[in-house]
Enzyme design. Sequence first.
Site, mmCIF file in Angstrom:
data_model
loop_
_atom_site.group_PDB
_atom_site.id
_atom_site.type_symbol
_atom_site.label_atom_id
_atom_site.label_comp_id
_atom_site.label_asym_id
_atom_site.label_seq_id
_atom_site.Cartn_x
_atom_site.Cartn_y
_atom_site.Cartn_z
ATOM 1 N N ASP A 35 -6.213 -6.899 -5.415
ATOM 2 C CA ASP A 35 -6.000 -5.690 -6.538
ATOM 3 C C ASP A 35 -6.026 -6.021 -7.839
ATOM 4 O O ASP A 35 -6.429 -5.502 -8.774
ATOM 5 C CB ASP A 35 -4.469 -5.428 -6.433
ATOM 6 C CG ASP A 35 -4.356 -4.237 -5.293
ATOM 7 O OD1 ASP A 35 -5.134 -3.805 -4.869
ATOM 8 O OD2 ASP A 35 -3.399 -3.898 -4.808
ATOM 9 N N HIS A 52 2.150 3.116 -3.189
ATOM 10 C CA HIS A 52 1.212 3.845 -4.179
ATOM 11 C C HIS A 52 1.623 5.215 -4.261
ATOM 12 O O HIS A 52 1.536 5.825 -5.075
ATOM 13 C CB HIS A 52 -0.118 3.524 -3.588
ATOM 14 C CG HIS A 52 -0.870 2.306 -4.310
ATOM 15 N ND1 HIS A 52 -1.012 2.209 -5.598
ATOM 16 C CD2 HIS A 52 -1.298 1.361 -3.577
ATOM 17 C CE1 HIS A 52 -1.650 1.009 -5.914
ATOM 18 N NE2 HIS A 52 -2.007 0.512 -4.594
ATOM 19 N N HIS A 59 -53.826 16.470 -2.996
ATOM 20 C CA HIS A 59 -53.387 15.155 -2.893
ATOM 21 C C HIS A 59 -54.671 14.390 -2.158
ATOM 22 O O HIS A 59 -55.084 13.263 -2.895
ATOM 23 C CB HIS A 59 -52.534 14.862 -1.542
ATOM 24 C CG HIS A 59 -51.239 15.232 -2.296
ATOM 25 N ND1 HIS A 59 -50.616 16.287 -2.468
ATOM 26 C CD2 HIS A 59 -49.942 14.329 -2.182
ATOM 27 C CE1 HIS A 59 -49.213 16.319 -2.984
ATOM 28 N NE2 HIS A 59 -48.815 15.019 -2.695
ATOM 29 N N GLN A 85 0.972 -1.132 -0.206
ATOM 30 C CA GLN A 85 -0.267 -0.045 -0.010
ATOM 31 C C GLN A 85 0.892 1.240 -0.127
ATOM 32 O O GLN A 85 0.676 2.160 -0.560
ATOM 33 C CB GLN A 85 -1.015 0.098 1.292
ATOM 34 C CG GLN A 85 -1.967 -0.944 1.191
ATOM 35 C CD GLN A 85 -2.782 -0.858 0.049
ATOM 36 O OE1 GLN A 85 -3.131 0.034 -0.532
ATOM 37 N NE2 GLN A 85 -2.828 -1.937 -0.760
ATOM 38 N N GLU A 142 -9.766 1.506 3.900
ATOM 39 C CA GLU A 142 -10.080 0.928 2.652
ATOM 40 C C GLU A 142 -9.671 -0.511 2.541
ATOM 41 O O GLU A 142 -10.805 -1.351 2.057
ATOM 42 C CB GLU A 142 -9.111 1.587 1.830
ATOM 43 C CG GLU A 142 -9.337 0.983 0.357
ATOM 44 C CD GLU A 142 -8.049 1.451 -0.778
ATOM 45 O OE1 GLU A 142 -7.035 2.048 -0.152
ATOM 46 O OE2 GLU A 142 -8.255 1.279 -2.123
ATOM 47 N N HIS A 143 -8.651 -1.077 3.015
ATOM 48 C CA HIS A 143 -8.267 -2.347 3.049
ATOM 49 C C HIS A 143 -8.143 -2.888 4.659
ATOM 50 O O HIS A 143 -7.561 -2.266 5.189
ATOM 51 C CB HIS A 143 -7.171 -2.955 2.492
ATOM 52 C CG HIS A 143 -7.018 -2.544 0.764
ATOM 53 N ND1 HIS A 143 -6.382 -1.236 0.423
ATOM 54 C CD2 HIS A 143 -7.643 -3.038 -0.284
ATOM 55 C CE1 HIS A 143 -6.802 -1.333 -0.743
ATOM 56 N NE2 HIS A 143 -7.396 -2.337 -1.290
HETATM 57 P P1 NAD Z 1 -3.228 10.184 -10.561
HETATM 58 O O1 NAD Z 1 -3.494 9.870 -11.895
HETATM 59 O O2 NAD Z 1 -4.156 9.974 -9.377
HETATM 60 O O3 NAD Z 1 -2.920 11.851 -10.377
HETATM 61 C C1 NAD Z 1 -1.902 12.316 -11.209
HETATM 62 C C2 NAD Z 1 -2.288 13.715 -11.670
HETATM 63 O O4 NAD Z 1 -2.585 14.563 -10.462
HETATM 64 C C3 NAD Z 1 -1.552 14.513 -12.620
HETATM 65 O O5 NAD Z 1 -1.834 14.210 -14.124
HETATM 66 C C4 NAD Z 1 -1.507 15.986 -12.241
HETATM 67 O O6 NAD Z 1 -2.566 16.389 -13.212
HETATM 68 C C5 NAD Z 1 -2.308 16.000 -10.890
HETATM 69 N N1 NAD Z 1 -1.605 16.753 -9.990
HETATM 70 C C6 NAD Z 1 -0.260 16.180 -9.535
HETATM 71 N N2 NAD Z 1 0.394 17.250 -8.647
HETATM 72 C C7 NAD Z 1 -0.577 18.151 -8.530
HETATM 73 C C8 NAD Z 1 -0.689 19.473 -7.817
HETATM 74 N N3 NAD Z 1 0.304 19.853 -6.972
HETATM 75 N N4 NAD Z 1 -1.715 20.162 -7.921
HETATM 76 C C9 NAD Z 1 -2.744 19.998 -8.878
HETATM 77 N N5 NAD Z 1 -2.801 18.667 -9.570
HETATM 78 C C10 NAD Z 1 -1.587 17.986 -9.570
HETATM 79 O O7 NAD Z 1 -1.897 9.383 -10.263
HETATM 80 P P2 NAD Z 1 -1.004 9.152 -8.869
HETATM 81 O O8 NAD Z 1 -0.504 10.605 -8.361
HETATM 82 O O9 NAD Z 1 0.189 8.416 -9.200
HETATM 83 O O10 NAD Z 1 -1.777 8.743 -7.853
HETATM 84 C C11 NAD Z 1 -2.746 7.442 -8.039
HETATM 85 C C12 NAD Z 1 -3.381 7.170 -6.701
HETATM 86 O O11 NAD Z 1 -4.497 6.158 -6.689
HETATM 87 C C13 NAD Z 1 -2.625 6.744 -5.467
HETATM 88 O O12 NAD Z 1 -3.004 7.875 -4.287
HETATM 89 C C14 NAD Z 1 -3.110 5.682 -5.127
HETATM 90 O O13 NAD Z 1 -3.122 5.396 -4.015
HETATM 91 C C15 NAD Z 1 -4.453 5.673 -5.665
HETATM 92 N N6 NAD Z 1 -5.277 4.493 -5.867
HETATM 93 C C16 NAD Z 1 -6.475 4.391 -5.196
HETATM 94 C C17 NAD Z 1 -7.352 3.070 -5.430
HETATM 95 C C18 NAD Z 1 -8.680 2.827 -4.335
HETATM 96 O O14 NAD Z 1 -9.423 2.243 -4.781
HETATM 97 N N7 NAD Z 1 -8.775 3.847 -3.476
HETATM 98 C C19 NAD Z 1 -6.944 2.115 -6.195
HETATM 99 C C20 NAD Z 1 -5.762 2.497 -6.986
HETATM 100 C C21 NAD Z 1 -4.897 3.609 -6.986
#
Ligand code: NAD
Length: 432
Positions: A355, A256, A414, A253, A321-322
Amino acid sequence: MLPVLTEHELFERLRKRAQSFEKARDAVKKIKEMVLSSGDDALIRLTSELDGVTLNKNTMRFPAKGIEESEKSISPSLKKAMDLAFERIFDFHERIKPQNKLFFDNYGNLMGKIYKPVESVGVYIPGGSAAYPSSVLMNIVPALVAGVKKIVAVTPPKAEPPHPAVLYALKLCNVTELYTVGGAQAIFALAYGTETIPRVDKIVGPGNVYVAEAKREVSGVVGIDGFAGPSEVVVIADSSANPRWVAADLLAQAEHDENATSILLSCDESLIEEVRIALQSFLATLESGKTASSSLSKWGGAIKVKDVYEAIEISNRIAPEHLELMVKNPRTYIGYIKNAGAVFLGPFSAEALGDYILGPSHVLPTSGTSRFSSGLSAENFMKATSLISATPAGFFALSPCAGEIAKAEGLPAHYLSLKIRNGREFAGCEPR
Ligand code: NAD
């Protein structure tokens, strides 16, 4: 590294983590204004600023041909794995899909609920720091099972095209409309529409704090699945657990996102210590070690508890979440778990199996929202319409009582609509 905390210290951490997410709201609101006022131009500007990628109106949509031909760029073994995941996820969601329910009461009135899919769905595929082909399947397959006809996908752009496995997952789901726009700006584009990106009825998918906050912001304008933000796991382990397995699951986790949280609750002090030692040795070799280490030290924690029951009480307050139960006879505790997006029972129920391949969606509620919401399933893509077909017998038996309630509410029309069918005043509620 994972700190050992008191219960009070852990909840303080979680409170601060939630507060840090709220800070993203200001940035998200500015992004909303930009997308509402400048549409595609705002998407192009924000993508350049936040993702460092130059887009234009012609390159925003990824060519369908690239999705069609994605198979050539992945190994036969990965293709086999993804085909199997697709089948298993489809089968799981087909089995638990809501069914129409109709019945006759004792007056012959027909009543029930009929389910229909929403017409169009926008799917967010996260992709800032990792590629998530699994999220494509976990989001879209339940929508296919529900019968959604129009599915549009968005994902953050990179210098290179999206990962071929992401494209192949889209191909498996028969989705050809992909826009390489990510973050909060993609959510606002899907909610309000721009010149290039179409407005949809519902937006689903996990993402970082900006994505999750943007979804919260558009809730009500369109439907959303819930708050699926930075990942969380609570592992409850007793002396029967293998400390290296526990450590690996906490890291799965933590890697991520720096904002992810991994929490260990155990009644065995020496297990906690062994887990911390295992974490240290894994962190030294993992490519994702920097992110995982930051997440563990900032938002993670280990707590010594009295017994499994106390651990479950704490977990119910966290509403993670998990939740993993790496304890003897884990099934005996199911009835005590009140709040969790998904529960993994026993040492072999690795969260990573869930996952990718078991079947239930990995898109799950975070930030304590499992107190009132659930993981993604076909139900999220359907809406139910109530069906009412009254018989004359049903009307004459029940309308006097309905009339009483109409009078109490002070709604004379009514009452009239009932009386007019009855042909005279009601004598009072006397169901026959
Ligand atoms: P993401 O696609 O969620 O976010 C990336 C985008 O965030 C970028 O394209 C940008 O536009 C934006 N961003 C980045 N910094 C920014 C800032 N300072 N201001 C405004 N916008 C900004 O990808 P990621 O960042 O790799 O995150 C993936 C997330 O998904 C992780 O937090 C992971 O834990 C989560 N996740 C959650 C689940 C669930 O079911 N809850 C499942 C899979 C993944």
